[in-house]
Design a protein around this motif. Structure first.
Motif, PDB file in Angstrom:
ATOM      1  N   GLN A 150       1.701  -1.920  -2.372  1.00 20.59           N
ATOM      2  CA  GLN A 150       0.558  -1.974  -1.467  1.00 20.59           C
ATOM      3  C   GLN A 150      -0.609  -2.752  -2.069  1.00 20.59           C
ATOM      4  O   GLN A 150      -1.329  -3.455  -1.366  1.00 20.59           O
ATOM      5  N   LYS A 151      -0.784  -2.635  -3.384  1.00 18.84           N
ATOM      6  CA  LYS A 151      -1.961  -3.212  -4.031  1.00 18.84           C
ATOM      7  C   LYS A 151      -2.015  -4.732  -3.915  1.00 18.84           C
ATOM      8  O   LYS A 151      -3.065  -5.341  -4.098  1.00 18.84           O
ATOM      9  N   TYR A 152      -0.855  -5.366  -3.587  1.00 21.69           N
ATOM     10  CA  TYR A 152      -0.830  -6.831  -3.508  1.00 21.69           C
ATOM     11  C   TYR A 152      -0.954  -7.353  -2.079  1.00 21.69           C
ATOM     12  O   TYR A 152      -0.984  -8.571  -1.858  1.00 21.69           O
ATOM     13  N   MET A 153      -1.035  -6.447  -1.118  1.00 22.45           N
ATOM     14  CA  MET A 153      -1.033  -6.873   0.281  1.00 22.45           C
ATOM     15  C   MET A 153      -2.267  -7.700   0.636  1.00 22.45           C
ATOM     16  O   MET A 153      -2.180  -8.694   1.364  1.00 22.45           O
ATOM     17  N   ARG A 154      -3.418  -7.300   0.139  1.00 26.89           N
ATOM     18  CA  ARG A 154      -4.640  -8.056   0.434  1.00 26.89           C
ATOM     19  C   ARG A 154      -4.557  -9.453  -0.168  1.00 26.89           C
ATOM     20  O   ARG A 154      -4.903 -10.443   0.488  1.00 26.89           O
ATOM     21  N   ARG A 155      -4.076  -9.544  -1.391  1.00 30.16           N
ATOM     22  CA  ARG A 155      -3.984 -10.855  -2.047  1.00 30.16           C
ATOM     23  C   ARG A 155      -2.984 -11.754  -1.320  1.00 30.16           C
ATOM     24  O   ARG A 155      -3.190 -12.965  -1.220  1.00 30.16           O
ATOM     25  N   GLU A 156      -1.903 -11.172  -0.810  1.00 23.78           N
ATOM     26  CA  GLU A 156      -0.887 -11.981  -0.137  1.00 23.78           C
ATOM     27  C   GLU A 156      -1.284 -12.366   1.282  1.00 23.78           C
ATOM     28  O   GLU A 156      -1.024 -13.483   1.719  1.00 23.78           O
ATOM     29  N   HIS A 157      -1.917 -11.441   2.007  1.00 23.02           N
ATOM     30  CA  HIS A 157      -2.143 -11.675   3.441  1.00 23.02           C
ATOM     31  C   HIS A 157      -3.602 -11.924   3.823  1.00 23.02           C
ATOM     32  O   HIS A 157      -3.869 -12.342   4.956  1.00 23.02           O
TER      33      HIS A 157
END
Length: 471
Positions: free
Chosen positions: A435-442
């Protein structure tokens, strides 16, 4: 209202879990269970995430029963978590807020097979091996192969792929239509048997990959393929990882219709030799398979041999005898257990990323260097034909320093892939672990995902705590 606020509201509202469980036991008798061992099994994750068991497990047998269970839970604001075979790797089936786990394994009927149209309709609990056994005599097969004998409903929910994805695509390409139970207990159908449509939103692909956070998939209409006339497969060693990855890139760029092309680094080959009683050279190795006509697969194998030779690899040992291919691919599918044999007392933490194929060699090499610098034991294996690879870290979960190193490595790997234009997960899914990477990816698109979640599940009852950060 934001998803986080909805979650707080849910926690504040009175909900009678005990009363719902009593009702479920009256309705489903021994198909509703609350034993500690069974609940832990249904919160099980093959990862380092903490087991978070549900309050009860109900074994549903029909779509109507799933809808009935969801309606009972919705009335009391109790979360529901769909469970297939429990092979997910990022905490997808955990129950961080308790609730009811709906086990779909008994919904395992193949409902219809349309051989002329190359499709079938199945219940969500049917596994890929079960389906292929059922349709063997039709001359058709289902190609999506994640390794584990996962349920088709779970494979759709996590947008699974596997060794055949480079030729046949992933679950988003295989699913034509779905039956879904939504958050209020309604039953909807999406898509259909037509191979294309311009009518309305593509709800099928909205639910494929949603990890049970928007609804529970209970039936699927699946695309099938004809069994190839001939299959050629084999192994090819390379002097280093870069040469192996360059061979993959050249194979794809030349348009060779490879069905499978898998990378095992030298440590993984060593593990497979020991576990599967092979005698492969312990150097970076590609496992390949070509599907087509007798002449076609021979030509393709010869062309790949030329590519390998140009890059200092080979010899490419290929065979069309089914037993030989099966032995090799069994070894590839047993890579998880083979890796564990390198350090039996340790826990395997499996993680994956996917990058554009032009960045594959760079990403794998940097990852291998990172592993060595940290002193970790972590073989690499991957579906490299589409830029996807996995790292299996063998770690002592009771050693704080090993855990710190491993967690930091996983974070660097995800960020490395994102910085190369890739994704933090090619096929394992988000679950709780990524979950922690969702903002960076999207980026700002995350708000649209949250809006969809809120619209379809306003009380955040469908597999809460997955995909969306702080959901």
């Amino acid at each position: 209202m934001a998803i986080e606020a909805k979650a707080d509201l849910l926690n504040e509202q009175q909900h009678d879990v005990a009363g719902v469980i009593r009702t479920l036991k009256e309705r489903f008798a021994d198909r509703c269970a609350t034993s500690h061992a069974l609940r832990e099994q249904h919160g099980h994750t093959t990862t380092w995430l903490t087991n978070q068991p549900p309050d009860a497990v109900v074994f549903a047998e029909t779509t109507d029963e799933v809808a009935e269970i969801v309606r009972l839970c919705a009335a009391e604001n109790i979360p529901v978590i769909a469970f297939g075979t429990g092979t997910s790797l990022e905490g997808h089936v955990n129950a961080p807020r308790g609730g009811i786990s709906i086990d779909l394994s008994r919904m395992n009927r193949v409902l219809e097979v349309n051989s002329d149209d190359l499709d079938c309709r199945v219940e969500a609990g049917v596994t890929r091996k079960q389906l292929n056994s059922y349709i063997r005599d039709t001359g058709l097969f289902f190609p999506i192969d994640p390794g584990a004998d996962a349920s088709l409903g779970g494979m759709a929910a996590t947008r699974a792929s596997g060794t055949n994805a480079v030729r046949y695509g992933t679950m988003k390409d295989a699913v034509l239509g779905l039956t879904v139970v939504t958050a209020d207990g309604s039953i909807i159908k999406t898509g259909g048997r037509a191979r294309k449509s311009s009518a309305g939103y593509d709800l099928t692909r909205l639910f494929v990959g949603s990890e049970g956070t928007l609804g529970i998939i209970t039936e699927l209409t699946i695309r099938l393929h004809g069994q190839p006339e001939a299959i050629s497969g084999g192994v090819c060693p390379f002097p280093d990882v870069e040469a192996a990855c360059q061979a993959v890139i050249m194979t794809i760029q030349m348009g060779l219709p490879v069905a499978r092309i898998e990378l095992l680094d030298s440590l993984q080959v060593k593990a497979c030799n020991a576990y599967s009683k092979l005698d492969l050279a312990e150097t970076p190795t590609l496992f390949l398979e070509f599907h087509g006509s007798e002449a076609g697969v021979q030509e393709q194998s010869e062309m790949f041999s030329a590519i390998a030779d140009e890059l200092g690899g080979g010899p490419f040992k290929w065979a069309t005898v089914a037993e030989d291919r099966t032995r090799l691919w069994s070894a590839r599918h047993d890579a998880y257990w083979a890796g564990k044999g390198l350090r039996p007392e340790a826990q395997i933490v499996a993680t994956d990323v996917c990058v554009p194929i032009s960045r594959l060699a760079e990403c794998v090499i940097q990852t291998a260097q990172d592993i060595e610098a940290e002193g970790l034991l972590a073989p690499i294996v991957g579906h490299v034909g589409d830029g996807n690879f996995h790292v299996q870290i063998l770690v002592d979960l009771d050693d704080p320093e090993e855990m710190r190193k491993s967690e930091a490595f996983v974070e660097r790997l995800a960020i490395r892939a994102l910085d190369m234009g890739g994704t933090c997960t090619g096929e394992h899914g988000v679950g709780q672990g990524k979950q922690k990477y969702m903002r960076r990816e999207h980026g700002d698109a995350l708000e649209m995902m949250q809006a969809i979640k809120q619209a379809l599940d306003p009380h955040n009852l469908m597999n809460p705590g997955k995909i969306l950060p702080q959901s």
